[in-house]
Design a protein around this motif. Structure first.
Motif, PDB file in Angstrom:
ATOM      1  N   LYS A 166       0.815  -1.222   0.000  1.00  0.00           N
ATOM      2  CA  LYS A 166       0.000   0.000   0.000  1.00  0.00           C
ATOM      3  C   LYS A 166       0.846   1.268   0.000  1.00  0.00           C
ATOM      4  CE  LYS A 166      -4.061  -2.113   1.818  1.00  0.00           C
ATOM      5  NZ  LYS A 166      -4.985  -2.399   2.871  1.00  0.00           N
ATOM      6  N   CYS A 167       2.158   1.080  -0.068  1.00  0.00           N
ATOM      7  CA  CYS A 167       3.061   2.221   0.064  1.00  0.00           C
ATOM      8  C   CYS A 167       3.111   3.045  -1.229  1.00  0.00           C
ATOM      9  CB  CYS A 167       4.456   1.703   0.405  1.00  0.00           C
ATOM     10  SG  CYS A 167       5.661   3.004   0.581  1.00  0.00           S
ATOM     11  N   ILE A 168       3.082   4.352  -1.093  1.00  0.00           N
ATOM     12  CA  ILE A 168       3.197   5.223  -2.267  1.00  0.00           C
ATOM     13  C   ILE A 168       4.575   5.896  -2.302  1.00  0.00           C
ATOM     14  CG2 ILE A 168       0.709   5.627  -2.486  1.00  0.00           C
ATOM     15  CD1 ILE A 168       1.177   8.331  -1.050  1.00  0.00           C
ATOM     16  N   VAL A 169       5.473   5.441  -1.446  1.00  0.00           N
ATOM     17  CA  VAL A 169       6.868   5.900  -1.407  1.00  0.00           C
ATOM     18  C   VAL A 169       6.957   7.440  -1.322  1.00  0.00           C
ATOM     19  CG1 VAL A 169       9.181   5.361  -2.239  1.00  0.00           C
ATOM     20  CG2 VAL A 169       7.283   3.947  -2.952  1.00  0.00           C
ATOM     21  N   CYS A 170       6.158   7.983  -0.449  1.00  0.00           N
ATOM     22  CA  CYS A 170       6.199   9.429  -0.242  1.00  0.00           C
ATOM     23  C   CYS A 170       7.327   9.815   0.702  1.00  0.00           C
ATOM     24  CB  CYS A 170       4.865   9.916   0.327  1.00  0.00           C
ATOM     25  SG  CYS A 170       4.496   9.233   1.951  1.00  0.00           S
ATOM     26  N   SER A 171       7.868   8.836   1.402  1.00  0.00           N
ATOM     27  CA  SER A 171       8.974   8.969   2.364  1.00  0.00           C
ATOM     28  C   SER A 171       8.621   9.807   3.586  1.00  0.00           C
ATOM     29  CB  SER A 171      10.254   9.482   1.697  1.00  0.00           C
ATOM     30  OG  SER A 171      10.297  10.870   1.660  1.00  0.00           O
ATOM     31  N   ARG A 172       7.340  10.025   3.804  1.00  0.00           N
ATOM     32  CA  ARG A 172       6.972  10.758   5.024  1.00  0.00           C
ATOM     33  C   ARG A 172       7.429   9.997   6.265  1.00  0.00           C
ATOM     34  NH1 ARG A 172       0.977  13.319   3.765  1.00  0.00           N
ATOM     35  NH2 ARG A 172       0.612  12.749   5.928  1.00  0.00           N
ATOM     36  N   CYS A 173       7.333   8.673   6.217  1.00  0.00           N
ATOM     37  CA  CYS A 173       7.743   7.873   7.381  1.00  0.00           C
ATOM     38  C   CYS A 173       9.243   8.003   7.635  1.00  0.00           C
ATOM     39  CB  CYS A 173       7.381   6.410   7.154  1.00  0.00           C
ATOM     40  SG  CYS A 173       8.023   5.739   5.616  1.00  0.00           S
ATOM     41  N   VAL A 174      10.015   7.934   6.553  1.00  0.00           N
ATOM     42  CA  VAL A 174      11.477   8.017   6.681  1.00  0.00           C
ATOM     43  C   VAL A 174      11.856   9.360   7.280  1.00  0.00           C
ATOM     44  CG1 VAL A 174      13.663   7.953   5.424  1.00  0.00           C
ATOM     45  CG2 VAL A 174      11.753   6.503   4.685  1.00  0.00           C
ATOM     46  N   VAL A 196      11.120   0.491  -1.842  1.00  0.00           N
ATOM     47  CA  VAL A 196      10.304   0.149  -0.667  1.00  0.00           C
ATOM     48  C   VAL A 196      10.925   0.762   0.577  1.00  0.00           C
ATOM     49  CG1 VAL A 196       9.228  -2.057  -1.338  1.00  0.00           C
ATOM     50  CG2 VAL A 196      11.545  -2.038  -0.419  1.00  0.00           C
ATOM     51  N   VAL A 197      10.055   1.028   1.546  1.00  0.00           N
ATOM     52  CA  VAL A 197      10.541   1.506   2.840  1.00  0.00           C
ATOM     53  C   VAL A 197      11.134   0.324   3.578  1.00  0.00           C
ATOM     54  CG1 VAL A 197       9.803   2.409   5.068  1.00  0.00           C
ATOM     55  CG2 VAL A 197       8.869   3.353   2.956  1.00  0.00           C
ATOM     56  N   SER A 198      12.287   0.569   4.185  1.00  0.00           N
ATOM     57  CA  SER A 198      12.934  -0.556   4.855  1.00  0.00           C
ATOM     58  C   SER A 198      13.460  -0.133   6.223  1.00  0.00           C
ATOM     59  CB  SER A 198      14.098  -1.034   3.982  1.00  0.00           C
ATOM     60  OG  SER A 198      14.935  -1.855   4.742  1.00  0.00           O
ATOM     61  N   ALA A 219       2.614   9.749  10.358  1.00  0.00           N
ATOM     62  CA  ALA A 219       2.910  10.497   9.127  1.00  0.00           C
ATOM     63  C   ALA A 219       2.388   9.801   7.884  1.00  0.00           C
ATOM     64  CB  ALA A 219       4.429  10.689   9.011  1.00  0.00           C
ATOM     65  N   CYS A 220       2.200   8.502   7.960  1.00  0.00           N
ATOM     66  CA  CYS A 220       1.845   7.740   6.755  1.00  0.00           C
ATOM     67  C   CYS A 220       0.458   8.135   6.242  1.00  0.00           C
ATOM     68  CB  CYS A 220       1.883   6.239   7.063  1.00  0.00           C
ATOM     69  SG  CYS A 220       1.552   5.245   5.604  1.00  0.00           S
ATOM     70  N   PRO A 221       0.362   8.532   4.971  1.00  0.00           N
ATOM     71  CA  PRO A 221      -0.940   8.980   4.460  1.00  0.00           C
ATOM     72  C   PRO A 221      -1.859   7.826   4.050  1.00  0.00           C
ATOM     73  CG  PRO A 221       0.746   9.239   2.773  1.00  0.00           C
ATOM     74  CD  PRO A 221       1.442   8.716   3.996  1.00  0.00           C
TER      75      PRO A 221
HETATM   76  S1  SF4 Z   1       4.692   7.192   4.768  1.00  0.00           S
HETATM   77 FE1  SF4 Z   1       6.172   5.642   4.265  1.00  0.00          FE
HETATM   78  S2  SF4 Z   1       5.056   3.707   4.384  1.00  0.00           S
HETATM   79 FE2  SF4 Z   1       3.532   5.348   4.252  1.00  0.00          FE
HETATM   80  S3  SF4 Z   1       3.110   5.545   2.090  1.00  0.00           S
HETATM   81 FE3  SF4 Z   1       4.717   7.040   2.544  1.00  0.00          FE
HETATM   82  S4  SF4 Z   1       6.634   5.953   2.159  1.00  0.00           S
HETATM   83 FE4  SF4 Z   1       5.021   4.414   2.248  1.00  0.00          FE
END
Ligand code: SF4
Ligand code: SF4
Ligand code: SF4
Ligand code: FES
Length: 948
Positions: A166-174, A196-198, A219-221
């Motif tokens: 379900k990840c959109i690789v927005c990198s908000r989590c990182v 992918v987030v790792s 943070a994850c949308p």
């Molecule tokens: S916040 Fe992280 S886990 Fe959530 S969608 Fe964005 S990159 Fe993926």
């Protein structure tokens, strides 16, 4: 009731004073320079579609959904990364923009799983919202193409899941992990479509560096990172803003609910202590509130060897009152006392001391601060005139040098530690004074300029040596000292610290810290700009705790590091309301606001309002109550929310004191260790079940709001009130706000505080009165509260606790992030997965000498007692020093701590115990007995639960 919605402005606030005016969609808006166009638009109510932006994080500009047009500029810049400029004309909604945004969304949706209806985030998903916002009605690329990589769901973290598909690789989590939390546990692995987030080195979350703060989840949308509680219960439908009941940071949360069930705790961005962040305890470890171990019905028993008998509330209260009255009639009115709880609200604490002073008719009241920060009260009152820290947490943003003494903020005060790390990453310098190499000494993108790994018990010597350098090298801020402090006292102090016995070279012999390191740290603190000191129990829990606090105050005054943002002396207070319990008059010699009980005018004020004469003699402190119990003159005690058997030193002595009493009343959530000696058990309520206020380490008073009805039937203040009434001292409050009104009438520093004001302003920092109607973020700005700052000569006196052939090592103690205090709450949550047991940290050299391997059972013995636990071999501790936590009752580390205590306040010397460590076969006999007792308690709880 509805969900409290906070606006997401997309990018952080700009603190610039200069403003600029621009036009957005035909409307003029004026905002601080440096604001993004996205934020400026949001401020006027225009939501520009966005995915990678959120206002907790710096703009990143990766999703290309927030495009706008600016007259006279080519292209369609991203509004999140484009700052405003004077006179620009921005359009957010044109045909070209609509087309572009739809195109972006089509790409996102085409590779996203189409299970919206059954997705746990359905209705609470920004991707869904954005598809709607851009008017997406079709996906030209179809839905059948390649999807985002799906290596499977990671459920290793007990509180949240990671579903990469379900990840959109927005990198908000990182970015949340880096910018907000400062742990740097996440990366984006792979490239392009395969990104992918790792966590860590492509590990599961649980095995990585992740500390489960939850910032990435928040943070994850999408539902990629989602709370397990949301998956199990469903999305929340209403919320209440309240305050965390764990540590002294005092984070604000939205308790998001369905019915009366908590679905999740979401850190509140408007919370001035936490600014939208939290740690694993506040965000996730609230399950203890509904844990089956909770006792919900009052119980009594004749002797502590009898089984408990469940009784009605009426019977329990009547029995409590009649026992207290019987004992006072037989042994005198001073034969009983009470202990207030730093986990309870200000109002509840105030009521317990009122019960003792007015209904019991004596001053035998004390609080757990006795065993933690009482030296802070004494030391800061003596030197500055106020028993509290000088700053607000925001001040860290102005610090140039941060000195952390005897504190481990990343474990003990994690949310403030994240803010501190952020400032350190921006370039502030760090000095750590601690026997142990705490995380802050070296953590991602942070490295201490100096770590002074002093021998436990030598704080005063090292601080005097730093003062020696400052004075003898001409680094004193003479202007500040002349204007703000007593110059003669300064002269005496300067002469004292200049003596050669206080030189770094001499002190190095006592403390083990190289002289050059002491000199370097002193020079840095004195000359590096704004110097802020943060300290913890490694300062106070010593025989010279009060002296150390005054030595810290001396340093701050000598260098002029007091009375403005970015500087100050800041105790990091342990429990959620330990500041409040001290403020509320929990000490036997002080009424609320730290006014001495012997002061006639103050007493008269209370007597007039309470209609009861008060004893002018200070009462007994906790250790004195226990001594008096053993001697036979102290016979009964009411203990609210405190497990003294586990938390106080010299466990055997505590047990002997409790066992000698005729009536021990324990008022708590669980049958704690102290309850083993209780005759009456009164079930307590959790912070979710009551209204009131907590005061955090920065003197910030915040509302605790009731989220659900008390499962035991009553909030704690109602129970104390009932005991007072049953004893014949009539009090009648309909709501805790009325108790706060009484506190405000009786306490000058709280004169301007009311629930109405707290509700309106969010929080206030005391003093809050006519002079400062909205509170006081930074104290001593134009002068010290006591008038002139007082320099105190801080002679180093070595503790009587000495190592020798029998006990050659020094034990010091501390806490760990996932657990809290004696663990009563956190041990009843999944937090135990991070810390199942207390371990003894021992240096490889000391371990090898004793034939101890990592994980071995070892016996830890002092002249006070012995316990066993497993060894953890690590170079975090220096040779000759061992360290452990105190969260688990079956370890009961306080069996080995001694009766030594601070000379001024009796605060126990937890941080220095001479011990021996040797291999062992497993738990001692008393630990086995304890396990039996604990099993029995659990059985009782289960029986009571079943009976319901
Ligand atoms: S916040 Fe992280 S886990 Fe959530 S969608 Fe964005 S990159 Fe993926
Ligand atoms: S929970 Fe906190 S520490 Fe763990 S990955 Fe997320 S942001 Fe980082
Ligand atoms: S335990 Fe402390 S840092 Fe963690 S959420 Fe609660 S108040 Fe904040
Ligand atoms: S929100 Fe601006 S580029 Fe993603």
């Amino acid at each position: 009731m509805s969900l409290v919605q906070e606006i997401d402005y997309g990018t952080p606030r700009s603190n610039a004073e200069k403003t600029v005016t621009l036009t957005i969609d035909g409307q003029q808006v004026t905002v601080p320079e440096g604001t993004s166009i996205m934020r400026a638009a949001m401020q006027m109510g225009t939501k520009i579609p966005k995915l990678c932006a959120t206002d907790m994080l710096e703009a990143f500009g990766s999703c290309r959904l927030c495009l706008v047009e600016i007259e006279g500029r080519a292209g369609t810049p991203a509004s999140c990364t484009t700052p405003v400029a004077n006179g620009i004309v921005v359009r957010t909604q044109t045909e070209r923009l609509k087309r572009l945004r739809k195109g972006v969304m089509e790409l996102y949706i085409s590779e996203h799983p189409l299970d919206c209806l059954t997705c746990s985030a359905n209705g609470d998903c920004e991707l869904q919202d954005m598809a709607g916002a851009v008017g997406l009605r079709e996906v030209r690329y179809g839905y059948e193409g390649a999807k985002h990589p799906n290596p499977g769901i990671d459920e290793s973290n007990p509180y949240f899941t990671y579903e990469p598909s379900k990840c959109i690789v927005c990198s908000r989590c990182v970015r949340a992990c880096e910018e907000v939390q400062g742990t740097f546990a996440l990366t984006i692995a792979g490239r392009g479509f395969g990104s992918v987030v790792s966590p860590g080195m492509e590990e599961p979350f649980f095995g990585s560096e992740c500390v489960s703060c939850g910032a990435c989840v928040q943070a994850c949308p999408t539902a990629t990172l989602n709370e397990k509680s949301v998956i199990q219960i469903g999305t929340p439908e209403h919320s209440v803003v309240t305050t965390c009941a764990y540590c002294g940071v005092g984070c604000s949360f939205k308790a998001e609910m369905r019915g009366d069930e908590v679905v999740r705790m979401v850190p509140y961005k408007d919370g001035k202590a936490n600014r939208g962040h939290s740690c694993v305890k506040g965000r996730f470890a609230w399950g203890y509130a509904t844990h089956q171990d909770r006792i919900l019905k009052p119980m009594i028993r004749g002797k502590i060897t009898d089984p408990w008998r469940e009784v009605s509330w009426d019977e329990a209260i009547a029995h409590t009152a009649s026992e207290f009255k019987r004992i006072q009639a037989k042994y005198g009115k001073r034969a009983i006392g009470g202990i207030t709880s730093s986990r309870c609200t200000n109002e509840e604490t105030f009521l317990v001391q009122k019960l003792v002073r007015a209904a019991f008719g004596n001053n035998n009241v004390d609080t757990c601060a006795r065993v933690c920060h009482s030296p802070t009260g004494y030391g800061l009152k003596t030197t500055f005139g106020t028993s509290a820290g000088t700053q607000d947490f925001d001040t860290i943003e102005h610090a140039d040098v941060v000195m952390v003494i005897g504190a481990n903020p990343t474990d003990g005060h994690p949310v403030f530690a994240s803010r501190m790390k952020k400032r350190l990453r921006q370039g502030a310098k760090l000095i750590v004074v601690d026997p142990r190499r705490i995380d802050l000494v070296r953590t991602p993108h942070v490295e201490a300029a100096y770590h002074l790994p002093l021998r436990p018990g030598t704080n005063v010597a090292v601080l005097s040596a730093m003062a020696h350098v400052i004075v003898t090298e001409g680094l004193v801020n003479e202007k500040f000292v002349r204007e703000r402090c007593d110059w003669d006292e300064f002269g005496d102090w300067a002469a004292f610290v200049s003596e050669s016995r206080n030189s770094p070279e001499e002190v190095a012999k006592i403390s083990g810290v190289p002289a050059e390191a002491i000199r370097g740290a002193a020079r840095l603190y004195a000359t590096g700009g704004n110097g802020a000191i943060y300290y913890g129990l490694g300062v106070t829990e010593h025989s010279q705790g009060s002296t150390t606090v005054m030595a810290i105050a001396n340093l701050a005054m000598a260098t002029g590091n007091i009375g403005r943002p970015g500087v100050g002396v800041n105790p990091l207070r342990g429990q959620n309301n330990v500041q409040g319990s001290c403020d509320m008059g929990s000490f036997p010699h002080e009424l609320s606001g730290y006014r001495h009980i012997s002061d006639d005018a103050t007493r008269a004020m209370f007597e007039a309002l309470w209609g009861q004469p008060l004893d002018e003699e200070p009462g007994l402190r906790i250790p004195n109550m226990l001594d008096a119990a053993v001697d036979g003159s102290f016979k009964a005690i009411y203990i609210q929310g405190e497990d003294i058997l586990q938390s106080d030193p010299d466990t055997h002595h505590v047990a002997a004191g409790l066992a000698a009493m005729e009536c021990v009343v324990v008022h708590d959530l669980f049958l704690n260790e102290t309850a083993n000696y209780a005759h009456i058990f009164l079930p307590g309520s959790t912070f979710l079940e009551k209204d009131g206020t907590f005061t955090n380490a920065e003197r910030r008073i915040q509302l605790v709001r009731k989220v659900m009805a008390p499962r035991n039937g009553f909030a704690d203040w109602e129970i104390t009130m009932a005991i007072a009434n049953a004893m014949g001292f009539k009090i009648d409050y309909a709501h805790p706000s009325q108790i706060m009104d009484e506190i405000a009438r009786l306490t000058p520093t709280f004169a301007g505080v009311s629930f109405e004001k707290l509700d309106r302003l969010g929080s206030v920092q005391w003093p809050c009165n006519e002079k400062a109607p909205e509170g006081t973020p930074v104290m001593h700005m134009s002068g010290f509260v006591r008038g002139k700052g007082k320099f105190v000569i801080t002679e180093y006196v070595a503790t009587d606790e000495r190592t020798g052939p029998r006990y050659p090592l020094l034990l010091t103690t501390g806490r760990i992030l996932s657990q809290y205090n004696v663990g009563a709450q956190t041990r009843r949550t999944a937090n135990v997965l991070w810390h199942e047991e207390d371990r003894l940290e021992i240096h490889p050299h000391d371990a090898e000498q004793r034939g101890i391997r990592d994980g071995d059972w070892v016996k830890l013995a002092s002249r006070a007692g012995e316990t066993t636990l497993r060894a953890l071999i690590t170079e975090r501790v220096a040779p000759g020093v061992v360290y452990t936590t105190f969260h688990h009752p079956h370890t009961q580390v306080n069996v080995v701590t001694t009766e030594f205590s601070d000379w001024a306040t009796n605060c126990p010397e937890y941080k220095v115990t001479a011990v021996q460590v040797m291999p062992s076969n497993g738990p001692t006999q008393w630990q086995e007995q304890y396990e039996d007792l604990a099993r029995k308690s659990r059985r009782i709880a289960a029986t009571v639960e079943a009976a319901e």
